[in-house]
Design an enzyme around this catalytic site. Structure first.
Site, short mmCIF file in Angstrom:
data_model
loop_
_atom_site.label_atom_id
_atom_site.label_comp_id
_atom_site.label_asym_id
_atom_site.label_seq_id
_atom_site.Cartn_x
_atom_site.Cartn_y
_atom_site.Cartn_z
N HIS A 48 60.44 36.73 50.51
CA HIS A 48 59.85 37.76 51.48
C HIS A 48 59.54 38.85 50.53
O HIS A 48 59.32 40.04 51.25
CB HIS A 48 60.88 38.09 52.43
N SER A 54 36.71 51.59 36.88
CA SER A 54 36.27 52.07 37.88
C SER A 54 35.17 52.81 37.65
O SER A 54 35.21 53.51 36.74
CB SER A 54 37.37 52.68 39.04
N GLU A 105 42.09 38.90 40.61
CA GLU A 105 41.39 38.92 42.08
C GLU A 105 40.21 37.81 42.17
O GLU A 105 40.19 37.20 43.56
CB GLU A 105 40.87 40.45 42.34
#
Ligand code: ARG
Length: 470
Positions: A163, A284, A297
């Site tokens: 979890h 970035s 990703e």
């Protein structure tokens, strides 16, 4: 009548009296994607031609011309000098036309006892066989990199989660080997799919074989198939081998995505269990401090491709009557896309895992809070004869007390333990050291150091077997 043009359609000869509609021609042309089958198409054609010559259906001179023509065409294609023409629809007609332009009538005889229906089914099986081999070898190279990381960094301790809550401590090697276990099954699945697809449709003709005395076993053997498919209708209409390939790729991509997700989490500042190498991270455009796990990703994002391809081909097939239907031409793009994306994801994952840096101090710091010792507190009591359910409740009370006091389980005084259950003794604290907790889990498949080594050996043995099958 006599003024009727004999063959005004560029492809279909006698039956047709007008040229194809331009839009219709563009709509039906597939050469842009299926030219990728050129090598397989030539292999299939050569096997067919050699068999025809052996059976006396075409002459030895015709065969020699066909072989010579294809040798030239093959090198032209490999040198990227071949001009694919959408006016000739697909890879099969493009090659046949080019061959005939070179060698004349012998080229026109090649298609005796064959249809594009058995031809394309053969090409796709040959292509899929190669694709599985290429992809699986890449997958096994990834496994090898992870096994190396287990050998180098496997002893570090970190929490394992359920979890996404810290649950119990394990060794890093134990966690990495869980990835290996998934990927070894993926490799096994792909190789299984390759076994089942490796049968020859060639000789099924359009759907009902041919009137010529062909030798299907001969072409099957020449192309490395296990045997000819024994029903001609099935041979030209079945594409379940593609669904199986796409199903296996889908599962692989799901696994890649789950590992990618762990890497995204682990490289966040909240976890900081790993740092990506600069080569596999991005910055970035606005925030100079950022180092983003974009490759992970993207592997996660691209993992939708094979499942979508599976669905696309399954939907395309599901209501098709036997045998061949033109709908089936639409299998190419999704299959190629799923293969390409999976292969790229494997290569990027390998580079990323080979170069990332583990941060053992962050991993062990994460073992400190989260009451990760609670199971072992319960096991301690159960080991002293307290029924486990009761021991579980005692441990829960201690967790509640620690939450209340704002401290860890190890910070609570022995007196507190003994107030909850008299069976606690001073040795409880040393038994709750992370190392001790992990080493006590000395069970097959468990995280103790010796068990991780054992699993490393078992994984290595499975890897060796799979490599043999490549
Ligand atoms: N380009 C076609 C395909 O990929 C080849 C088979 C065409 N057969 C036919 N009967 N139109 O499916």
């Amino acid at each position: 009548m006599s003024s009727h043009p004999v063959s005004s359609h560029p492809l279909w000869g006698g039956r047709f009296s007008s040229a194809p509609d331009e839009v219709a021609a563009r709509f039906s042309a597939s050469v842009e994607s299926d030219s990728r089958l050129a090598a397989e198409d030539i292999d299939g054609s050569l096997a067919h031609a050699r068999m025809l010559a052996k059976q006396g259906v075409i002459s030895g001179e015709d065969l020699a011309a066909i072989e010579c023509g294809f040798t030239e065409l093959r090198s032209e294609i490999e040198a990227d000098a071949f001009k694919w023409d959408p006016a000739h629809e697909d890879v099969h007609l493009n090659l046949e036309r080019a061959l005939t332009a070179r060698i004349g009538d012998a080229g026109k005889r090649l298609h005796t006892a064959r249809s594009r229906n058995d031809q394309v089914a053969t090409d796709m099986r040959l292509w899929s066989r190669k694709a599985v081999t290429r992809l699986t070898s890449e997958l096994l190279a990834l496994v090898e990199v992870v096994l190396d990381r287990v050998r180098q960094d496997g002893e570090h301790l970190l929490p394992a989660y359920t979890h996404l809550q810290r649950a119990q401590p394990v060794r890093l090697g134990h966690h990495l080997l869980a990835w290996v276990a998934m990927w070894l099954r993926d490799a096994d699945r792909l190789l299984d799919a390759r076994e089942r697809l490796n049968f020859s449709p060639l000789g099924a003709g359009a759907l009902a074989t041919t009137t010529f005395p062909i030798d299907r076993a001969h072409t099957a053997a020449a192309l490395g198939f296990r045997a000819p498919m024994w029903n001609s209708l099935d041979a030209v209409s079945s594409r379940d081998f593609l669904l199986e390939l796409l199903g296996s790729l889908s599962i692989l991509q799901v696994h890649l995505s789950r590992v990618a997700e762990e890497l995204v989490l682990w490289s966040s500042q909240e976890f900081a269990f790993v740092e990506m190498s600069d080569a596999f991270a991005t910055g970035s455009s606005m925030m100079p401090q950022k180092k983003n796990p974009d490759m992970a990703e993207l592997i996660r994002g691209k993992s939708s491709v094979a499942p979508a391809a599976f669905l696309q081909v399954a939907m395309m097939l599901k209501a098709l009557p036997l045998t061949y239907n033109r709908d089936m031409q639409e299998d190419k793009d999704p299959v190629f896309r799923a293969f390409d994306t999976s292969l790229d994801s494997l290569i990027v994952m390998r580079g990323m895992l080979a170069s990332l840096r583990f941060k053992p101090s962050r991993m062990s710091a994460a073992l400190r809070d989260g009451f990760i010792e609670a199971t072992d507190v319960a096991d301690y009591l159960a080991g002293k004869g307290v029924p486990f359910r009761e021991a579980h409740a005692c441990s829960g009370k201690l967790v509640a007390a620690a939450v209340q006091a704002g401290c860890t389980l190890l910070d609570l005084p022995l007196a507190m333990y003994q107030s909850v259950n008299a069976a606690f003794e001073a040795d409880v604290f040393e038994s709750l050291a992370a190392e001790a907790m992990v080493e006590r889990r000395d069970v097959l498949g468990g995280p103790a150091s010796a068990r991780v080594q054992e699993a490393l050996g078992l994984a290595g043995a499975e890897l060796a077997v799979l490599k043999q099958r490549l």
